[in-house]
Design an enzyme around this catalytic site. Structure first.
Site, PDB file in Angstrom:
ATOM      1  N   LYS A 200       0.873  -1.132   0.206  1.00 55.60           N
ATOM      2  CA  LYS A 200      -0.089   0.079   0.063  1.00 55.60           C
ATOM      3  C   LYS A 200       1.087   1.201   0.030  1.00 55.60           C
ATOM      4  CE  LYS A 200      -3.669   2.517   2.488  1.00 55.60           C
ATOM      5  NZ  LYS A 200      -4.427   2.482   3.587  1.00 55.60           N
ATOM      6  N   GLU A 206      10.417  -4.899   4.162  1.00 61.41           N
ATOM      7  CA  GLU A 206      10.483  -6.378   3.916  1.00 61.41           C
ATOM      8  C   GLU A 206      10.383  -6.470   2.502  1.00 61.41           C
ATOM      9  OE1 GLU A 206       8.970  -4.931   6.753  1.00 61.41           O
ATOM     10  OE2 GLU A 206       8.782  -6.544   8.091  1.00 61.41           O
ATOM     11  N   GLY A 259      -5.037  -1.632   4.788  1.00 56.79           N
ATOM     12  CA  GLY A 259      -3.910  -2.868   4.138  1.00 56.79           C
ATOM     13  C   GLY A 259      -4.782  -4.220   4.481  1.00 56.79           C
ATOM     14  N   ARG A 260      -5.440  -4.197   5.573  1.00 54.56           N
ATOM     15  CA  ARG A 260      -6.062  -5.654   5.991  1.00 54.56           C
ATOM     16  C   ARG A 260      -7.396  -5.776   5.473  1.00 54.56           C
ATOM     17  NH1 ARG A 260      -4.971  -2.379  10.216  1.00 54.56           N
ATOM     18  NH2 ARG A 260      -6.517  -1.636  11.403  1.00 54.56           N
ATOM     19  N   GLU A 345      -5.256  -6.778  14.307  1.00 50.13           N
ATOM     20  CA  GLU A 345      -4.549  -5.432  14.224  1.00 50.13           C
ATOM     21  C   GLU A 345      -5.844  -4.366  14.040  1.00 50.13           C
ATOM     22  OE1 GLU A 345      -0.876  -4.719  11.396  1.00 50.13           O
ATOM     23  OE2 GLU A 345      -2.718  -4.267  10.220  1.00 50.13           O
ATOM     24  N   HIS A 376      -6.480 -33.633  17.172  1.00 48.46           N
ATOM     25  CA  HIS A 376      -5.399 -34.382  17.439  1.00 48.46           C
ATOM     26  C   HIS A 376      -4.308 -33.789  18.202  1.00 48.46           C
ATOM     27  CE1 HIS A 376      -7.696 -37.825  15.769  1.00 48.46           C
ATOM     28  NE2 HIS A 376      -7.799 -36.964  14.792  1.00 48.46           N
ATOM     29  N   LYS A 490       9.046  -1.067  14.363  1.00 51.41           N
ATOM     30  CA  LYS A 490       9.687  -0.689  13.274  1.00 51.41           C
ATOM     31  C   LYS A 490      10.789   0.625  13.595  1.00 51.41           C
ATOM     32  CE  LYS A 490       5.754  -1.218  10.353  1.00 51.41           C
ATOM     33  NZ  LYS A 490       4.698  -0.585   9.406  1.00 51.41           N
TER      34      LYS A 490
HETATM   35  O1  F6P Z   1       3.152  -3.128   9.691  1.00 55.90           O
HETATM   36  C1  F6P Z   1       1.663  -3.233   9.511  1.00 55.90           C
HETATM   37  C2  F6P Z   1       1.456  -2.897   8.353  1.00 55.90           C
HETATM   38  O2  F6P Z   1       1.187  -1.611   7.767  1.00 55.90           O
HETATM   39  C3  F6P Z   1       0.200  -3.496   8.013  1.00 55.90           C
HETATM   40  O3  F6P Z   1      -1.078  -2.818   8.587  1.00 55.90           O
HETATM   41  C4  F6P Z   1      -0.034  -3.638   6.501  1.00 55.90           C
HETATM   42  O4  F6P Z   1      -1.023  -4.711   6.129  1.00 55.90           O
HETATM   43  C5  F6P Z   1       1.356  -4.108   6.237  1.00 55.90           C
HETATM   44  O5  F6P Z   1       2.224  -3.526   7.163  1.00 55.90           O
HETATM   45  C6  F6P Z   1       1.973  -4.111   4.904  1.00 55.90           C
HETATM   46  O6  F6P Z   1       1.972  -2.551   4.598  1.00 55.90           O
HETATM   47  P1  F6P Z   1       2.205  -2.261   2.898  1.00 55.90           P
HETATM   48  O7  F6P Z   1       1.087  -2.652   2.277  1.00 55.90           O
HETATM   49  O8  F6P Z   1       2.146  -0.608   3.117  1.00 55.90           O
HETATM   50  O9  F6P Z   1       3.556  -2.712   2.636  1.00 55.90           O
END
Ligand code: F6P
Length: 517
Positions: A200, A206, A259-260, A345, A376, A490
């Site tokens: 987003k 990452e 995002g979620r 979240e 199980h 972060k």
């Molecule tokens: O660190 C949490 C978060 O901001 C989530 O809310 C989001 O889905 C995820 O990181 C990834 O963010 P982005 O889509 O901006 O890379």
């Protein structure tokens, strides 16, 4: 989400707390029609006729008095106004001054947002079609790089909808641990692989690190123009262009889609690539059926709101710290992971919309797994442990496999037997009085029984949980659409990376041991 004062809700919570509670046995004894009263269906049209999901909340402790009390709470908390605000595109995410327009992706919401989503979907559909037709060459694999909301939805939907057939082999990579990306490289041929960079913000460390490594891998694999194989899925299209992706392969979505909550936007690109455009739009249609139900029903008749009544009852009134979700369907193996982000979240908060500290837990911890495997492994605790854990079961009447029907019959009977056993309890010893073999019973569960787990049903299940999460937030008076809780860690990682700063002795020692001090 603007908020009527939480103080006004205190007497209603107090009344709910002192409302007498009956055992499940008594509730069923007193009301032979309890199943009918406490279950409901959400349906939508399908090629086979009506398709839908039955939501059975009869094995929860909600009764007339509790339901009325929670309806009063919902009224006092401004549920209808807040739902209207959500669907009208008002800036209900007050801490970030933004709307939360995920339903617009499904055609429900403020007109400009609905129109914009439709236009962006049309553009995405054209790119998907062009890729299927060979515009980027012979594409057999897609490495989808994203994290959190930019990965969990795609991973869930691709896994659920392409068990029989995947038009393109999709690998979702989220972790910065290079082991994850290497596994995808090992499964793909650079000559026939494209990469989706899903973020987003288009800044997440990452994702951007993995994306850079994926470009390098394409180049080393003999691809002349690695970035020409990249599609960007983002609410920050300018950043994607700056990073090098050609505008024609940038699929934007609106900033007001969280995002979620973003699987419905261009973040769903890998779903359309792997399962086909029709499957992606069927998922949107199933979600839309739930949106309409959520928009048009009030009180207990609103099934996501009723689920939130049960959630609040168990977490606030009975002190249950967790809620477990077990999908009796291998295709939904990733559903608990998806729900963990959606629910925790969104509603793992400590202050109300007014900034007041909450006087109890905000939301239960979501966990779960897949049945019958979990029986199980972890069900011992559910049946005999000292924790009370409300359980959600999810199953499909139609099988997902073509093997001997015995497989599916055993799956379903086990699912229903677990709910029955949790409720009934009993003693498994011959004498009937061995404490180690005693099951206390009266343990709650809810069952979501799908007619058939197709794309529309998956969309409906996800949307149901989005609205359930929102309804819980309204009852609690919190903002479910921000996530500042992820920021401190972060920042600390950045500070460590920048070097030259002192941290606590434990952290300093760990850094030194790892050669990073
Ligand atoms: O660190 C949490 C978060 O901001 C989530 O809310 C989001 O889905 C995820 O990181 C990834 O963010 P982005 O889509 O901006 O890379």
């Amino acid at each position: 989400m603007s908020n009527s004062s939480q103080k006004a809700l205190v007497p209603i919570w107090a009344k709910l707390t002192s409302t007498p509670q009956s055992s499940l046995e008594v509730l069923f004894d007193d009301d032979q029609a309890r199943f009918d009263a406490m279950s409901g269906r959400i349906e939508w049209a399908s090629e086979e006729g009506a398709n839908g999901i039955l939501f059975d909340w009869s094995k929860t402790h909600l009764d007339e008095a509790l339901l009325s009390g929670f309806e009063e709470l919902a009224d006092a908390a401004g549920f209808e106004e807040k739902r209207a605000a959500l669907l009208s595109g008002a800036a209900i995410n007050v801490t970030e001054g933004r709307a939360a327009q995920h339903t617009a992706q499904r055609g429900i919401g403020a007109e400009p947002a609905v129109e914009e989503a439709a236009a962006l979907h049309a553009r995405m559909g054209m790119l998907v079609e062009a890729i299927h037709a060979g515009a980027l060459g012979d594409i057999k694999h897609l490495i989808h790089i994203g994290i959190g909301g930019s990965a969990l939805g795609p991973a869930l939907a691709v896994d659920a909808l392409t068990r029989d057939l995947a038009l393109v082999d999709v690998h979702v990579v989220s972790n910065i641990d290079g082991v994850a990306l290497e596994a995808a490289f090992a499964a793909c041929d650079p000559q026939t692989t494209m990469v989706a960079v899903a973020s987003k913000t288009f800044t997440t460390i990452e994702t951007m690190t993995n994306a850079a490594s994926a470009l390098k891998w394409l180049g080393e694999g003999g691809v002349d123009d690695p970035v020409g194989r990249v599609v960007a899925l983002t609410a920050s299209p300018e950043k994607a262009v700056e990073w090098g992706v050609d505008e024609t392969r940038v699929l934007p979505f609106n900033e007001s889609v969280g995002g979620r909550y973003s699987i419905w936007s261009s973040i769903g690109f890998p779903v359309a690539i792997a399962a086909g455009w029709d499957e992606f739009t069927a998922m949107l249609a199933g979600a839309r059926a739930v949106d309409e139900h959520f928009r048009d029903n009030d009180g207990r008749a609103n099934l996501p709101l009723r689920a939130a009544f049960a959630d609040q009852f168990y977490s606030r009134l009975r002190g249950c710290q967790t809620r477990a979700v077990f999908a009796y369907d291998e295709r939904l193996s990733l559903f608990p992971d998806y729900l963990q982000q959606l629910e925790m979240e969104s509603n793992g908060k400590r202050v109300s919309v007014d900034g007041e500290e909450l006087d109890g837990p905000s939301a239960a911890i979501t966990w779960g797994g897949v049945g019958t495997d979990a029986q199980h492994a972890v069900f011992q605790l559910l049946h005999q442990g000292m924790h009370e854990v409300p359980v959600d079961f999810i199953a499909s009447i139609a099988p997902g496999d073509a093997l001997d029907p015995a497989h599916h019959n055993i799956l379903l009977t086990n699912c229903f037997a677990q709910g029955a056993a949790l409720m009934a309890g009993g003693n498994m010893s011959d004498s009937g009085d061995d404490p180690a073999r005693e099951f206390p019973g009266d343990r709650p569960s809810a069952t979501m029984l799908c007619d058939d787990l197709d794309a529309a049903t998956l969309g409906a299940l996800i949307a149901f949980h989005e609205h359930r999460t929102f309804a819980n937030a309204v009852l609690l008076g919190i903002n479910p659409f921000d996530q500042f809780g992820v920021e401190l860690g972060k920042k600390m990682a950045n500070d460590i990376d920048a070097g030259g700063q002192a941290f606590d002795p434990s952290t300093m020692a760990l850094l030194e041991k790892a050669g990073l001090g």
